[in-house]
Design an enzyme around this catalytic site. Structure first.
Site, mmCIF file in Angstrom:
data_model
loop_
_atom_site.group_PDB
_atom_site.id
_atom_site.type_symbol
_atom_site.label_atom_id
_atom_site.label_comp_id
_atom_site.label_asym_id
_atom_site.label_seq_id
_atom_site.Cartn_x
_atom_site.Cartn_y
_atom_site.Cartn_z
ATOM 1 N N LYS A 51 -55.176 -2.195 139.427
ATOM 2 C CA LYS A 51 -55.335 -0.750 139.412
ATOM 3 C C LYS A 51 -54.212 -0.168 138.549
ATOM 4 C CE LYS A 51 -56.188 0.657 143.467
ATOM 5 N NZ LYS A 51 -56.043 1.037 144.873
ATOM 6 N N CYS A 69 -52.139 11.054 128.776
ATOM 7 C CA CYS A 69 -53.492 10.679 128.342
ATOM 8 C C CYS A 69 -54.485 10.714 129.503
ATOM 9 C CB CYS A 69 -53.447 9.274 127.745
ATOM 10 S SG CYS A 69 -55.056 8.666 127.221
ATOM 11 N N CYS A 71 -57.872 10.134 128.295
ATOM 12 C CA CYS A 71 -59.052 9.548 127.646
ATOM 13 C C CYS A 71 -59.042 8.026 127.678
ATOM 14 C CB CYS A 71 -59.158 10.029 126.202
ATOM 15 S SG CYS A 71 -57.983 9.254 125.062
HETATM 16 FE FE1 FES Z 1 -54.680 12.122 124.097
HETATM 17 FE FE2 FES Z 1 -55.805 10.153 125.498
HETATM 18 S S1 FES Z 1 -54.721 10.005 123.635
HETATM 19 S S2 FES Z 1 -55.743 12.251 125.942
#
Ligand code: FES
Length: 102
Positions: A51, A69, A71
């Protein structure tokens, strides 16, 4: 108040966002969309871990504003490196970082 939990597989308790001054807090909706057929939303980050969990103490951040991040494409995960721009252009998605203020 009821305890909120991460909507992803982690099931860690999370803090709801604070209400703006003078305004009541509205319901919190958390959605995680897994990409069908590719094994989830994390394509390559720390896959050897059961995890992926990170802890940040906002008071110890070195900059007044630090992007994290969301994303799962950053080469500097958990920090954002701008890779979401390429991902968004390639997929039509609209993801961006979580900005944490010191
Ligand atoms: Fe910017 Fe993932 S690289 S949100």
């Amino acid at each position: 108040m009821a305890t909120l939990f991460c909507a992803a597989a982690c099931r860690l308790p999370v803090s709801p966002p604070a209400a703006a001054p003078g305004r009541a807090r509205r319901g919190l909706v958390v959605a995680v969309r897994a990409e069908a057929g590719v094994g989830g939303i994390n394509p390559s980050i720390r896959k050897e871990e059961e995890k992926v969990v990170d802890t940040v103490l906002a008071g110890e951040l070195s900059k007044p504003l630090t992007p994290y991040c969301r994303c799962w494409r950053s080469g500097t995960f958990p920090l954002c490196d701008g890779s979401h721009v390429k991902h968004n252009k390639a997929t039509g998605d609209n993801v961006g970082p979580l900005l944490v203020k010191k």
